[in-house]
Scaffold this motif. Structure first.
Motif, PDB file in Angstrom:
ATOM      1  N   THR A   1      24.591 -26.847  -8.888  1.00 12.60           N
ATOM      2  CA  THR A   1      25.409 -28.061  -8.893  1.00 12.60           C
ATOM      3  C   THR A   1      25.177 -28.842  -7.606  1.00 12.60           C
ATOM      4  OG1 THR A   1      27.116 -27.002 -10.234  1.00 12.60           O
ATOM      5  CG2 THR A   1      27.741 -28.999  -9.052  1.00 12.60           C
TER       6      THR A   1
ATOM      7  N   GLN B   1      25.172 -26.240  -4.647  1.00 11.63           N
ATOM      8  CA  GLN B   1      25.757 -24.918  -4.877  1.00 11.63           C
ATOM      9  C   GLN B   1      24.835 -24.154  -5.827  1.00 11.63           C
ATOM     10  OE1 GLN B   1      29.672 -25.751  -6.389  1.00 11.63           O
ATOM     11  NE2 GLN B   1      30.550 -26.080  -4.355  1.00 11.63           N
TER      12      GLN B   1
ATOM     13  N   LYS C   1      28.795 -35.680  -9.119  1.00 11.00           N
ATOM     14  CA  LYS C   1      28.161 -34.379  -9.304  1.00 11.00           C
ATOM     15  C   LYS C   1      27.059 -34.462 -10.347  1.00 11.00           C
ATOM     16  CE  LYS C   1      31.999 -31.331  -8.002  1.00 11.00           C
ATOM     17  NZ  LYS C   1      32.844 -30.191  -8.436  1.00 11.00           N
TER      18      LYS C   1
END
Length: 400
Positions: free
Chosen positions: A243, A194, A254
């Motif tokens: 991310t 992202q 993550k």
């Protein structure tokens, strides 16, 4: 007397050194180990019913003559299958050389309906024995504790080597990520990034160029991948987060990354009021205003100007260098253009370039050249003289 007094001290020092040397020699002497041993790095394991597990073993011979040892497994529960492997295939015996070992494996097939409990299996290696060796030296056993339990949920971790990178809008940001499978089974991990709007992202192999969207990871192992991020060329300076999310079955992990984009200059070259045309006279110097603008996000240092002009032309700048041009500002310099004395009347193209530490810009200027008025006067005079001569000739010879 002094020598006699020092003698006991030297004797004591010599004795101490001798003791230290003897102690060091004793420490370096290997222990006297002799016999046959069955060993494993993990003598107590946990497995899940309905799966197959493989346990590494080794049969070690310390100082014994080589002989054949029969291999077996005792205490195997009903319904289980225990197979000893050597070299990837089932084996029933092994023969380790003196002071060496033979690698083995125990493969356990546990039925799916096995009760959750703890079992102890005993792996045995038994030789024939002889007069030179006692019975204890010709056999070895290894108890292996096997606990049955439900499978633990999948678990992933992702670790970036360098979580924050710095560069210009023209840079390619590359992050190396290590994905670890902490589960008891093999997983196929998929990943996504992202990033801010208009940022381009792609995943590739750590040491290749093939783009990826997922990768298989064996149980307990790690795989490295590379994330490439390219910001838009028009982005300004700032701190931008990225991310990365990794998923496999019911597990996810993550990693937070960051791009620190520094400003850079962006030059533009034009004429005054945006004009890209001018007039000049052959063999005469003309001054043409040139405007250099910095539309970037960082100052432009030591901006130098140069030109590409037709053969025989002379182009210089005054000043020839702009020391510093801050963002959003412009500076005007004069281009001193002298067309060749052989230039005919017409339009010519001159390219004006501005450069500042890797950043450059250029524009094409159309220069309309006219011939010198001096040559026009001379031409008119020549024509006038010719007309007078012609009129005089007509007047003289016309009366005849």
């Amino acid at each position: 007397m002094r020598a006699l007094a020092l003698a006991p001290a030297f004797v004591s020092l010599a004795i101490a050194l001798g003791l230290i040397t003897a102690t060091a020699h004793a420490a370096d002497t290997p222990r006297d180990i002799k016999g046959l041993y069955l060993m494993t790095d993990y003598p107590a394991i946990t497995v899940r019913p309905g799966t197959t597990s493989t346990i590494s073993l080794r049969l070690q011979n310390y100082g014994l003559d080589p002989q054949q040892y029969q291999l077996s497994v005792a205490g195997v529960p009903s319904g289980w299958t225990a197979t000893i492997l050597g070299g990837g295939q089932p084996v029933a015996a092994a023969m380790p050389a003196p002071d060496s070992s033979v690698p083995l494996q125990l493969r356990l097939d546990v039925p799916a309906n096995a009760a959750l409990s703890q079992q102890t299996l005993t792996i045995k290696a038994e030789g024939q024995g002889n007069q030179a060796t006692n019975q204890a030296a010709s056999q070895a056993s290894l108890p292996l504790v096997v606990s049955l339990a439900k499978e633990l949920p999948a678990k992933l971790t992702v670790t970036p080597q360098l979580p924050s990178l710095r560069g210009s809008p023209k840079s390619n940001f590359e992050y190396t990520l290590s994905i670890k499978n902490d589960s008891g089974r093999d997983l196929t991990a998929s990943f996504a990034a992202q990033a801010p709007e208009n940022f381009e992202t792609s995943f590739t192999e750590a040491y290749g160029t093939q783009e990826l969207s997922s990768i298989p990871i064996p149980a307990g192992q790690s795989k490295d991948i590379k994330l490439k991020v390219r910001p838009p060329s028009t982005i300004g300076a700032g701190h931008f987060p990225v991310t990365v999310t990794v998923k496999a079955e019911d597990a996810s992990a993550k990693a937070d990354l960051a791009l620190d984009i520094v400003g850079e200059p962006q030059l533009q070259v034009a004429g005054r009021d945006g004009l890209l045309s001018a007039r000049a006279v052959a063999a005469q110097q003309s001054s043409i205003p040139i405007v250099v603008t910095n539309s970037g996000t960082a100052p432009a240092e030591n901006v130098t100007l140069n030109a590409s002009a037709p053969t025989g032309w002379k182009v210089t700048f005054e000043p020839s260098t702009i020391d510093r041009l801050v963002p959003g500002k412009d500076a005007e310099v004069q281009a001193l253009v002298t067309p060749s004395d052989k230039s005919l009347a017409g339009d010519y193209m001159v390219s004006v370039n501005a450069n500042s530490r890797g950043e450059s810009a250029s524009s094409q200027f159309r220069i309309t050249v006219a011939t010198s008025t001096v040559w026009g006067v001379v031409g008119a005079g020549v024509i006038g003289v010719a007309l007078l001569l012609m009129l005089g000739a007509v007047a003289r010879f016309g009366r005849r």
